[in-house]
Design an enzyme around this catalytic site. Sequence first.
Site, PDB file in Angstrom:
ATOM      1  N   SER A   1       5.790  37.303  26.745  1.00 41.62           N
ATOM      2  CA  SER A   1       6.171  37.178  25.349  1.00 41.62           C
ATOM      3  C   SER A   1       5.760  35.822  24.807  1.00 41.62           C
ATOM      4  O   SER A   1       5.624  34.858  25.556  1.00 41.62           O
ATOM      5  CB  SER A   1       7.691  37.353  25.249  1.00 41.62           C
ATOM      6  OG  SER A   1       8.089  37.399  23.907  1.00 41.62           O
ATOM      7  N   ASP A   2       5.573  35.760  23.491  1.00 42.61           N
ATOM      8  CA  ASP A   2       5.290  34.482  22.850  1.00 42.61           C
ATOM      9  C   ASP A   2       5.874  34.491  21.447  1.00 42.61           C
ATOM     10  O   ASP A   2       5.847  35.508  20.759  1.00 42.61           O
ATOM     11  CB  ASP A   2       3.784  34.218  22.782  1.00 42.61           C
ATOM     12  CG  ASP A   2       3.501  32.764  22.435  1.00 42.61           C
ATOM     13  OD1 ASP A   2       3.633  31.916  23.340  1.00 42.61           O
ATOM     14  OD2 ASP A   2       3.196  32.468  21.274  1.00 42.61           O
TER      15      ASP A   2
END
Length: 196
Positions: free
Chosen positions: A75-76
Amino acid sequence: MLTNLKGYTIILASGSPRRQQFFKDMHLDFEVRLKEVDEIFPDDLKASEITDFLAVLKANAFQEELKSTDILVTSDTIVWHNGKALGKPKDYDDAFYILKSLSNSTHEVFTSVCFKTKDKIDIINETTKVTFSILSDEAIAYYLENFKPYDKAGAYGIQEWIGLVGISKIEGSYSNVVGLPVQKVYEYFANFGKNS
């Protein structure tokens, strides 16, 4: 809870205590695996294109070691303001500057989540609009000295003091601003393997 995930190993590739807590709160069995990745993206990418790119970049670091029963999650999150991505602050001065720029304005928070198995990759993303009221220099200094938000995109945590006293409006997913669009992630897992 999700019987369709029986036999699968969920791997969360994130050192973020907030994302790890969300996975616990969703009652998912998972393990954490970490790899250092240089989070560099092409200059021409904008908004969710950046978080999509970085989430996939993080996932590809595990390419060689995934088993057929593994579901890797990367995730970012970025804060997008005035046409620029605001990542994690470098130091106190940078954090002060970022929060000053967010004061009395609306910004967007983009999070992308990448789900990678041995033979496929899926990406979901979420956008939330967040509006700060006027933040005084004293309030910003107090927050930075007491909460040290240097591991957070945009130099703040919505769940912390600054979020409680400074945010006047939020449009969209709250958990997305913390770092994970929980509802969408849970929905993905709930439907995993049902359409393939």
